[in-house]
Design an enzyme around this catalytic site. Structure first.
Site, PDB file in Angstrom:
ATOM      1  N   HIS A 184       0.868  -1.180   0.000  1.00 39.69           N
ATOM      2  CA  HIS A 184       0.000   0.000   0.000  1.00 39.69           C
ATOM      3  C   HIS A 184       0.901   1.226   0.000  1.00 39.69           C
ATOM      4  O   HIS A 184       1.747   1.387   0.873  1.00 39.69           O
ATOM      5  CB  HIS A 184      -0.925   0.024   1.217  1.00 39.69           C
ATOM      6  CG  HIS A 184      -1.802   1.242   1.243  1.00 39.69           C
ATOM      7  ND1 HIS A 184      -3.014   1.298   0.560  1.00 39.69           N
ATOM      8  CD2 HIS A 184      -1.645   2.459   1.822  1.00 39.69           C
ATOM      9  CE1 HIS A 184      -3.554   2.493   0.747  1.00 39.69           C
ATOM     10  NE2 HIS A 184      -2.751   3.215   1.500  1.00 39.69           N
ATOM     11  N   CYS A 185       0.723   2.090  -0.989  1.00 37.89           N
ATOM     12  CA  CYS A 185       1.579   3.261  -1.153  1.00 37.89           C
ATOM     13  C   CYS A 185       0.857   4.501  -0.642  1.00 37.89           C
ATOM     14  O   CYS A 185      -0.165   4.916  -1.216  1.00 37.89           O
ATOM     15  CB  CYS A 185       1.958   3.435  -2.623  1.00 37.89           C
ATOM     16  SG  CYS A 185       3.135   4.777  -2.912  1.00 37.89           S
ATOM     17  N   VAL A 186       1.385   5.089   0.435  1.00 37.38           N
ATOM     18  CA  VAL A 186       0.749   6.284   0.998  1.00 37.38           C
ATOM     19  C   VAL A 186       0.901   7.474   0.062  1.00 37.38           C
ATOM     20  O   VAL A 186       0.124   8.432   0.140  1.00 37.38           O
ATOM     21  CB  VAL A 186       1.350   6.621   2.376  1.00 37.38           C
ATOM     22  CG1 VAL A 186       1.040   5.526   3.378  1.00 37.38           C
ATOM     23  CG2 VAL A 186       2.869   6.849   2.285  1.00 37.38           C
TER      24      VAL A 186
END
Length: 409
Positions: A184-186
Site C-alpha cells: 500500500h503506497c501512501v
C-alpha cells in the site's frame, strides 16, 4: 553561505528521514544501521515519549497524539499525496520560469515532456485499482497458481468472505483484497497491485529521469554562469575541495531559484533511483514487496535449520492433481516444504492442500529419509520467478501463459 548550508542539511535530513521511514522494514536492511534507525524512529522514540508523558503529563500528550496519529498512520488520507504533488508543482514552478530563457530549443521541447509524464503516471497509479470483487473473483482465481509455500488453496478472507486468490492480500487501508498485492503506497492513496504495477514502475522511471534531467540542467546553467563570472584560467588555478565547495555555494546562493531547486533535485534523485532499483530487483527475483517479507521469514528458518524438503511425487506416488488451467503456467515444482525443529518421521501425514503435517507418530519412530534439511534458499523453488523477461511481461499485464504457449510452437 550559512543559509545555503542550512537548506542543504534540511533537504538531506528530509531525504534521509524518508528513506529510513520507507525502506527501514525491508528484509534487505535487516541487521543494518537502516533497520536500527527505523526501529529507533518508530519504536524506541515513541516509547520514550510515552514514558516521559506518563510521568509528567499523565499520558495526555500520547492520548492526543493517538487521536490525530490514528488518522495519519491508519487512514487512507491524502496528506502525503498533497505533500508530494506540492513539492513537484512548487519546484517546477520556481525552476522552469527562471531557467527557460537560458534553455536551448531542444531542451524547451524536452522539459514539458519530462514534467508531464510523471503527472500522467501518478494519475494512472491513483485511479487504477487492483481490487478483487465478486465480479472478477473467478478471473482472479485463475490469474496465478498456488505455490503451496507462501499461498495455499482453501483460505478465505475474513473480511471479504471469499477464497483468497494466490498472491493476493487484504489491505486494511483500502478495505479490499488486492490482486498481486505489492504494497500500500501512501504517496498514491492506493495499493500497488496487478493492474497498476506497470504504472507505478513507469512513475518511478519518469520521476528518476525528471530528477536526473533537472539536476543536469541546473548544473549546466550554473556552470555557464560560472564560466561568465570566473575566467577559465582562474578556474584552472582553483585547487581543492574547499575552494570548489565555497565557489559553488556562492554561485548557488546568488541564483537561489535555480540553485535551490537544483540542490533539492540532486539530493532527492537517489531516493527515487533507490525505489526504482529495488522494484527492478523485485521484478528480476519474481516477487512482490509483500512476498519478499514472506520469503525473508522462510530464509531465517532455513538458516536456522528448521526447513525440510521432499518431492511431492515421493510422498504421494505422483504429483497431486492441480487445476488444469495451472498446467499452462510456465514454471512448475514438485517440492514440499515443512518447518519443524526435527525432520518428519515415517508415517507422518501431510495435508493435501498445504505443506502442514497433519499427524506425527511417537518419538520412537525414525526420521523419514525422503525429507532433506535445507541450508540455503537456492534449494527452494519459486514458481512465480519465470526469468526476468517473463516476470516483466507479468508486471506489464501481458499473459505469461499465452506467451509460453506461443514460444513453444
Amino acid at each position: 553561505m550559512g543559509a545555503l548550508r542550512t537548506i542543504g542539511l534540511v533537504i538531506l535530513a528530509i531525504s534521509g528521514f524518508t528513506f529510513i521511514a520507507l525502506f527501514g522494514r525491508l528484509p534487505a536492511f535487516r541487521k543494518t544501521p537502516v533497520a536500527w534507525l527505523h526501529r529507533a524512529l518508530w519504536v524506541s522514540f515513541p516509547n520514550g515519549i510515552a514514558v516521559v508523558d506518563s510521568r509528567l503529563f499523565g499520558g495526555r500528550l500520547v492520548r492526543g497524539w493517538n487521536r490525530s496519529g490514528s488518522y495519519v498512520l491508519k487512514e487512507n488520507h491524502p496528506l502525503v499525496l498533497i505533500f508530494f504533488t506540492s513539492l513537484l508543482v512548487i519546484g517546477e514552478g520556481v525552476f522552469v520560469p527562471a531557467a527557460w530563457p537560458q534553455l536551448s530549443s531542444i531542451h524547451r521541447l524536452c522539459v514539458p515532456v519530462a514534467i508531464i509524464l510523471p503527472y500522467f503516471m501518478l494519475y494512472k497509479c491513483i485511479v487504477t485499482k487492483s481490487f478483487i470483487t465478486a465480479d472478477n473473483h473467478e478471473e482472479e482465481m485463475r490469474r496465478y497458481p498456488y505455490d503451496r509455500v507462501l499461498f495455499h488453496p482453501g483460505h478465505r478472507c475474513s473480511t471479504c468472505k471469499f477464497l483468497k486468490p494466490a498472491r493476493s492480500k487484504h489491505c486494511s487501508f483500502c478495505q479490499a483484497c488486492v490482486s498481486r498485492h505489492d504494497h500500500h503506497c501512501v504517496w498514491l492513496m492506493n495499493c500497488v497491485g496487478a493492474n497498476n504495477c506497470i504504472y507505478f514502475i513507469s512513475l518511478l522511471v519518469f520521476l528518476s529521469i525528471l530528477l536526473i534531467y533537472g539536476s543536469y540542467l541546473g548544473y549546466s546553467l550554473l556552470s555557464d554562469i560560472l564560466k561568465e563570472v570566473v575566467p577559465p584560467e582562474i578556474q584552472e588555478a582553483m585547487q581543492g575541495w574547499t575552494v570548489w565547495i565555497n565557489t559553488w555555494s556562492i554561485l548557488i546562493a546568488s541564483n537561489a531559484k535555480i540553485g535551490g531547486v537544483f540542490l533539492l533535485m540532486l539530493m532527492t534523485a537517489p531516493l527515487a533511483i533507490s525505489f526504482l532499483a529495488y522494484h527492478t530487483y523485485l521484478i528480476w527475483a519474481g516477487v512482490t514487496t509483500n512476498e519478499s517479507a514472506k520469503w525473508s521469514d522462510w530464509k531465517e528458518d532455513v538458516e536456522d535449520g528448521f526447513v525440510f524438503k521432499t518431492r511431492r511425487s515421493l510422498i504421494f506416488g505422483s504429483p497431486l492433481p492441480m487445476d488444469p488451467y495451472d498446467e499452462l503456467w510456465p514454471v512448475h515444482t514438485d517440492q514440499i516444504l515443512v518447518t519443524d525443529e526435527n525432520p518428519p518421521t515415517e508415517g507422518c501425514l501431510l495435508a493435501s492442500n498445504s505443506n502442514c503435517i497433519a499427524r506425527r507418530p511417537g518419538s520412537d519412530v525414525p526420521p523419514d529419509p525422503r525429507w532433506k534439511r535445507l541450508h540455503t534458499m537456492r534449494d527452494v523453488d519459486n514458481i512465480y520467478d519465470m526469468g526476468f523477461w517473463y516476470n516483466l511481461r507479468d508486471v506489464m499485464g501481458l499473459s505469461v501463459r499465452r506467451a509460453k504457449e506461443t514460444s513453444s510452437i
